[in-house]
Scaffold this active site. Structure first.
Site, PDB file in Angstrom:
ATOM      1  CG  HIS A  53      51.192   3.136  32.782  1.00  0.00           C
ATOM      2  ND1 HIS A  53      50.332   3.721  33.678  1.00  0.00           N
ATOM      3  CD2 HIS A  53      51.369   4.045  31.785  1.00  0.00           C
ATOM      4  CE1 HIS A  53      50.032   4.928  33.262  1.00  0.00           C
ATOM      5  NE2 HIS A  53      50.634   5.154  32.110  1.00  0.00           N
ATOM      6  CG  ASN A  93      34.809   7.415  31.478  1.00  0.00           C
ATOM      7  OD1 ASN A  93      33.817   7.289  30.766  1.00  0.00           O
ATOM      8  ND2 ASN A  93      34.728   7.567  32.789  1.00  0.00           N
ATOM      9  N   GLY A  99      35.952  12.068  29.713  1.00  0.00           N
ATOM     10  CA  GLY A  99      36.120  12.382  31.128  1.00  0.00           C
ATOM     11  C   GLY A  99      37.068  11.458  31.857  1.00  0.00           C
ATOM     12  CB  THR A 101      39.967  11.712  36.136  1.00  0.00           C
ATOM     13  OG1 THR A 101      39.555  10.502  36.775  1.00  0.00           O
ATOM     14  CG2 THR A 101      38.747  12.561  35.800  1.00  0.00           C
ATOM     15  CG  HIS A 104      46.852   2.304  34.898  1.00  0.00           C
ATOM     16  ND1 HIS A 104      48.100   1.989  35.392  1.00  0.00           N
ATOM     17  CD2 HIS A 104      46.213   1.115  34.719  1.00  0.00           C
ATOM     18  CE1 HIS A 104      48.221   0.674  35.497  1.00  0.00           C
ATOM     19  NE2 HIS A 104      47.079   0.115  35.098  1.00  0.00           N
ATOM     20  CG  HIS A 106      40.207   3.121  34.960  1.00  0.00           C
ATOM     21  ND1 HIS A 106      41.101   4.026  34.445  1.00  0.00           N
ATOM     22  CD2 HIS A 106      39.069   3.814  35.202  1.00  0.00           C
ATOM     23  CE1 HIS A 106      40.540   5.217  34.385  1.00  0.00           C
ATOM     24  NE2 HIS A 106      39.296   5.123  34.827  1.00  0.00           N
TER      25      HIS A 106
HETATM   26  P1  AMP Z   1      37.829   7.912  35.242  1.00  0.00           P
HETATM   27  O1  AMP Z   1      37.188   9.238  35.545  1.00  0.00           O
HETATM   28  O2  AMP Z   1      37.052   7.046  34.319  1.00  0.00           O
HETATM   29  O3  AMP Z   1      39.275   8.085  34.819  1.00  0.00           O
HETATM   30  O4  AMP Z   1      37.821   7.096  36.608  1.00  0.00           O
HETATM   31  C1  AMP Z   1      38.756   7.297  37.627  1.00  0.00           C
HETATM   32  C2  AMP Z   1      38.114   6.773  38.881  1.00  0.00           C
HETATM   33  O5  AMP Z   1      39.132   6.594  39.857  1.00  0.00           O
HETATM   34  C3  AMP Z   1      37.080   7.720  39.499  1.00  0.00           C
HETATM   35  O6  AMP Z   1      35.807   7.050  39.563  1.00  0.00           O
HETATM   36  C4  AMP Z   1      37.642   7.997  40.889  1.00  0.00           C
HETATM   37  O7  AMP Z   1      36.647   8.093  41.898  1.00  0.00           O
HETATM   38  C5  AMP Z   1      38.567   6.823  41.119  1.00  0.00           C
HETATM   39  N1  AMP Z   1      39.646   7.057  42.056  1.00  0.00           N
HETATM   40  C6  AMP Z   1      40.489   8.120  42.086  1.00  0.00           C
HETATM   41  N2  AMP Z   1      41.396   7.962  43.077  1.00  0.00           N
HETATM   42  C7  AMP Z   1      41.115   6.775  43.673  1.00  0.00           C
HETATM   43  C8  AMP Z   1      41.695   6.043  44.767  1.00  0.00           C
HETATM   44  N3  AMP Z   1      42.745   6.515  45.449  1.00  0.00           N
HETATM   45  N4  AMP Z   1      41.143   4.856  45.125  1.00  0.00           N
HETATM   46  C9  AMP Z   1      40.059   4.381  44.453  1.00  0.00           C
HETATM   47  N5  AMP Z   1      39.492   5.015  43.398  1.00  0.00           N
HETATM   48  C10 AMP Z   1      40.005   6.201  43.016  1.00  0.00           C
HETATM   49 ZN    ZN Z   2      49.714   3.251  35.584  1.00  0.00          ZN
END
Ligand code: AMP
Ligand code: ZN
Length: 120
Positions: A53, A93, A99, A101, A104, A106
């Protein structure tokens, strides 16, 4: 499914790595996990996350930089396996202005179509 270093019980992606929330797995090894984004922004939209994490790029440092380097090796492998021979975009991001969201770290792999120009 897997152990998460510094598991955060409130973190969506920690739960996905652990298998407590289902996901469409694309790749997994000891250090990272990749799965399809639930709300795809391109024909191929995959998220690659460390099995630790780490909140965001802002938390990358000397202690975890090898892990982040490994993730980029995995990104190249996944893109090749997905047949993204004409190119793809890798996005991370970081923080509210970008943005982010899910707090963690990614990396989005986006491909399978010609991307709009703008931003980068
Ligand atoms: P970010 O806005 O860069 O933080 O990206 C978060 C991403 O996680 C978004 O593109 C969401 O569509 C994706 N996301 C959220 N919940 C899930 C989930 N349960 N499984 C797969 N992707 C997810
Ligand atoms: Zn995490």
């Amino acid at each position: 499914m897997s152990d998460v270093l510094n598991y955060d019980e409130n973190c969506l992606f920690c739960k996905i790595i652990k298998g407590d929330i289902p996901s469409a797995k694309v790749y997994e090894d000891d250090l990272c996990y990749a799965f399809r984004d639930i709300n795809p922004q391109a024909p191929t939209h995959i998220l690659v996350v460390p099995k630790a994490h780490i909140q965001s790029v802002a938390e990358v440092n000397k202690h975890n930089e090898a892990l982040v380097g490994h993730i980029f090796t995995v990104i190249a492998k996944i893109a090749a396996d997905e047949g993204l021979t004409n190119g793809y975009r890798v996005i991370s991001n970081c923080g509210p202005d970008a943005g982010q969201t899910v707090p963690h770290l990614h990396f989005h792999i986006l491909g399978g179509k010609k991307m709009r120009e703008g931003m980068v």
